[in-house]
Enzyme design. Structure first.
Site, mmCIF file in Angstrom:
data_model
loop_
_atom_site.group_PDB
_atom_site.id
_atom_site.type_symbol
_atom_site.label_atom_id
_atom_site.label_comp_id
_atom_site.label_asym_id
_atom_site.label_seq_id
_atom_site.Cartn_x
_atom_site.Cartn_y
_atom_site.Cartn_z
ATOM 1 N N GLU A 81 0.714 -1.262 0.017
ATOM 2 C CA GLU A 81 0.220 -0.117 0.041
ATOM 3 C C GLU A 81 0.801 1.245 -0.088
ATOM 4 O O GLU A 81 0.195 2.365 -0.299
ATOM 5 C CB GLU A 81 -0.895 0.175 0.967
ATOM 6 C CG GLU A 81 -0.347 -0.137 2.442
ATOM 7 C CD GLU A 81 -0.040 -1.496 2.966
ATOM 8 O OE1 GLU A 81 0.461 -2.263 2.252
ATOM 9 O OE2 GLU A 81 -0.063 -1.644 4.134
ATOM 10 N N CYS B 213 16.501 -6.444 -0.789
ATOM 11 C CA CYS B 213 16.561 -7.828 -0.021
ATOM 12 C C CYS B 213 17.848 -8.385 -0.391
ATOM 13 O O CYS B 213 18.361 -9.406 0.405
ATOM 14 C CB CYS B 213 15.400 -8.887 -0.296
ATOM 15 S SG CYS B 213 15.490 -9.012 -2.156
HETATM 16 P P1 NAD Z 1 5.769 -6.274 4.807
HETATM 17 O O1 NAD Z 1 6.178 -7.636 5.467
HETATM 18 O O2 NAD Z 1 5.443 -5.009 5.914
HETATM 19 O O3 NAD Z 1 4.753 -6.187 3.740
HETATM 20 C C1 NAD Z 1 4.674 -7.079 2.696
HETATM 21 C C2 NAD Z 1 3.463 -7.269 2.283
HETATM 22 O O4 NAD Z 1 2.628 -7.739 3.391
HETATM 23 C C3 NAD Z 1 2.650 -6.052 1.973
HETATM 24 O O5 NAD Z 1 1.895 -6.038 0.692
HETATM 25 C C4 NAD Z 1 1.940 -5.721 2.913
HETATM 26 O O6 NAD Z 1 0.543 -5.034 2.948
HETATM 27 C C5 NAD Z 1 1.621 -7.002 3.666
HETATM 28 N N1 NAD Z 1 1.793 -7.086 4.990
HETATM 29 C C6 NAD Z 1 2.245 -6.156 5.907
HETATM 30 N N2 NAD Z 1 1.954 -6.575 7.192
HETATM 31 C C7 NAD Z 1 0.776 -7.501 7.239
HETATM 32 C C8 NAD Z 1 0.445 -8.379 7.937
HETATM 33 N N3 NAD Z 1 0.692 -8.157 9.496
HETATM 34 N N4 NAD Z 1 -0.274 -9.402 7.852
HETATM 35 C C9 NAD Z 1 -0.650 -9.670 6.622
HETATM 36 N N5 NAD Z 1 -0.033 -8.796 5.480
HETATM 37 C C10 NAD Z 1 0.806 -7.765 5.790
HETATM 38 O O7 NAD Z 1 7.302 -5.895 4.043
HETATM 39 P P2 NAD Z 1 7.825 -4.643 3.291
HETATM 40 O O8 NAD Z 1 8.109 -3.732 4.468
HETATM 41 O O9 NAD Z 1 6.735 -4.053 2.367
HETATM 42 O O10 NAD Z 1 9.177 -4.972 2.499
HETATM 43 C C11 NAD Z 1 10.337 -5.136 3.072
HETATM 44 C C12 NAD Z 1 10.781 -6.583 3.563
HETATM 45 O O11 NAD Z 1 10.473 -7.247 2.404
HETATM 46 C C13 NAD Z 1 12.202 -6.582 4.132
HETATM 47 O O12 NAD Z 1 12.024 -7.733 5.192
HETATM 48 C C14 NAD Z 1 12.770 -7.481 2.833
HETATM 49 O O13 NAD Z 1 13.728 -8.342 3.302
HETATM 50 C C15 NAD Z 1 11.808 -8.129 2.406
HETATM 51 N N6 NAD Z 1 12.157 -8.547 0.851
HETATM 52 C C16 NAD Z 1 12.439 -9.726 0.704
HETATM 53 C C17 NAD Z 1 12.676 -10.181 -0.567
HETATM 54 C C18 NAD Z 1 13.051 -11.644 -1.002
HETATM 55 O O14 NAD Z 1 13.363 -11.907 -1.906
HETATM 56 N N7 NAD Z 1 13.443 -12.244 -0.022
HETATM 57 C C19 NAD Z 1 12.391 -9.593 -1.654
HETATM 58 C C20 NAD Z 1 12.030 -8.115 -1.331
HETATM 59 C C21 NAD Z 1 11.914 -7.612 -0.110
#
Ligand code: NAD
Length: 494
Positions: free
Chosen positions: A174, A279
């Site tokens: 979002e 990441c």
């Molecule tokens: P996030 O976990 O906060 O959000 C990811 C998705 O989950 C979003 O669409 C969000 O709306 C949803 N979300 C958030 N909290 C939630 C909850 N409690 N319950 C259900 N859905 C929820 O992550 P972010 O801050 O958007 O992205 C950064 C993170 O993503 C970092 O930890 C990074 O390492 C990781 N990441 C990992 C990779 C990989 O390939 N392993 C790639 C890109 C990013």
């Protein structure tokens, strides 16, 4: 207001909550995004379900032509998409274009669907009996993505899912909603039938409904480790296929025989690109033996040259995504300092080329970081590079392998034997030998180990094809004569 995209068109939905969309380089709220309620999720999945039979039945040739067209339009217009990414994420324009390019590689890979989806055939496996295998699509699949790659991470998944004959509901972050709608409009222009690609904006309300919805067959998730674990557990419990990619703490081991200039360059580019919000960013440099004394000053000199500022002004590094995240990352720097790390370069003192309201933090270098410090144990996801000094290669490997994350790891060395040992023994899914950000090409699969991935299938490549298809094996006999009456014995081959 950024709406959802359902049935091939913008969709307002019934949800009444919205979330602000912010330009991280100015701090201004530039819009709002609709957040789905449960009824919106049901409408989105119903549309994806209704579109599935016709899309599955469309010939591979026709499906592939639409993918080719999407690829061509993306190539022509990617600068528009890059501008949207920079305006909502903050990364500099060249980096936004870079992520689109890496996503486009997966579209190009998926254009080879005709080859990727081929089954196999064994003639006369038993007398007059042939076997062949086919792979069939699953149905509606959900793709839930993080803020840090608004275009590339969704493209790790949806090109292959769509090419294989599935329909996709994308739930982007979002914080960066516009890229998804832009891609949805591009799909429509490319000729994709309505309902095959849906965008549903939302927060955990939308995610939690997707995880339990009976018509969602599979979930691809990328985000932080706690949410990835929740997604994996919940969706698995509801009988879905799940691949849930989590957080990371990527180590770069520098051996004494490495060229310190090459290693310093690599550490700065991989540590501070996209403000460390990758990441696969390097967040820990493990300096083995005497190399630290030549490496740390070189990294500091180069990092001090990084121009931090508005991504539209030709700077090297943009702001962090939100004020809250910037403050959290700055808090880790303060904690590291308190716990005894040496702040060699302090990004809190940065003078950015950008508006005062932007969420700025410059490149930060911490030396003498110890494994028990929070700056080492936690995923920081910002422009903070920690140097841990160890005496031996064994100690470096032990450190990397004891870490809870295992996304990427790399070694810098001129010793082929040491590199080979690292490759074989390191506990990480993606390994670089003198390559700091070892993100594989689309025809290999992307994914980490340990707390960096829950599930057993990585993204794109052969594993992506398997994730989005179900295998079926067909055994065929066309008897020359009538079948010989009753025979209840388990079939034997002869
Ligand atoms: P996030 O976990 O906060 O959000 C990811 C998705 O989950 C979003 O669409 C969000 O709306 C949803 N979300 C958030 N909290 C939630 C909850 N409690 N319950 C259900 N859905 C929820 O992550 P972010 O801050 O958007 O992205 C950064 C993170 O993503 C970092 O930890 C990074 O390492 C990781 N990441 C990992 C990779 C990989 O390939 N392993 C790639 C890109 C990013």
């Amino acid at each position: 207001m950024v709406p959802h995209w359902v049935d091939g068109a913008p969709y307002t939905g019934s949800g009444t909550t919205t979330s602000p969309v912010t330009d991280p380089a100015t701090g201004e709220v530039t819009g709002r995004v609709a957040l789905a309620d449960v009824a919106d999720v049901q409408a989105a999945v119903a549309s994806a379900k209704a579109a599935f039979p016709a899309w599955r039945d469309l010939s591979l040739t026709r499906r592939t032509r639409i993918l080719f067209r999407f690829r061509e339009l993306l190539e022509e217009r990617k600068s528009e998409l890059a501008e949207l990414i920079t305006a909502e994420h903050g990364k500099v324009l060249s980096d936004a274009l870079g992520e689109i390019g890496r996503g486009q590689e997966v579209v190009e890979f998926a254009c080879g669907a005709a080859h990727l989806l081929k089954g196999s055939m064994t003639e006369n496996a038993s007398t007059n009996v042939d076997l062949h295998s086919i792979r069939q699509p699953l149905g509606p699949v959900a793709v839930i993505t993080p803020f840090n790659f608004p275009a590339m991470v969704p493209m790790w998944f949806f090109p292959l899912a769509i090419a294989a004959g599935n329909t996709v509901v994308l739930k982007p972050s979002e914080k960066v909603p516009s890229a998804a709608n832009w891609m949805a409009a591009l799909w429509a222009e490319a000729g994709l039938p309505a309902g095959v690609f849906t965008v549903l904006h939302g927060d955990r309300v939308a995610v939690d409904e997707l995880l339990v919805h009976p018509d969602v067959e599979a979930v691809s998730f990328v985000g932080s480790t706690p949410v990835a674990r929740h997604v994996h557990t919940t969706a698995s419990r509801h009988g879905k296929r799940v691949q849930a990619l989590g957080g990371a703490k990527n180590h770069m081991v520098v051996l004494p025989d490495a060229d310190p200039d090459v290693a310093a360059d690599a550490a700065v580019n991989a540590g501070f690109g996209s403000a460390g919000e990758r990441c696969m960013a390097v967040s820990v440099v493990v300096a083995v033996g005497p190399v630290a004394d030549s490496l740390v000053p070189r990294i500091a000199t180069l990092a001090a040259r990084v121009r931090t500022g508005d991504g539209r002004r030709g700077c090297d590094m943009g702001p962090l995504v939100t004020e809250e995240h910037r403050d959290r990352v700055a808090g880790y720097v303060a904690a590291g300092e308190r716990e005894g790390a040496r702040v060699v370069l302090d990004g809190r003192e940065v003078r950015p080329d950008g508006e005062a309201g932007g969420f700025w933090l410059g490149p930060t270098l911490l030396d003498h970081v110890k494994p028990e410090m929070s700056v080492y144990t936690d995923e920081i996801f910002g422009p903070v590079l920690s140097v841990v000094r160890v005496d031996t290669f064994d100690a470096a490997l032990d450190l990397v392998n004891a870490n809870l994350y295992g996304n990427g790891a790399c070694v810098f060395t001129s010793d082929g034997g040491a590199a080979r040992r690292f490759e074989r023994e390191v506990q990480a899914g993606m390994v670089g030998i003198n390559v700091p950000v070892p993100v594989p090409m689309a025809y290999y699969s992307f994914g980490g180990w340990k707390n960096s991935l829950f599930g057993d299938t990585h993204a794109h490549g052969t594993e992506g094809v398997h994730f989005y298809t179900r295998g079926k094996v067909v055994t065929t006999r066309w008897p020359k004569r009538a079948t010989p009456g009753l025979d209840l014995v388990f079939p034997q081959n002869d």
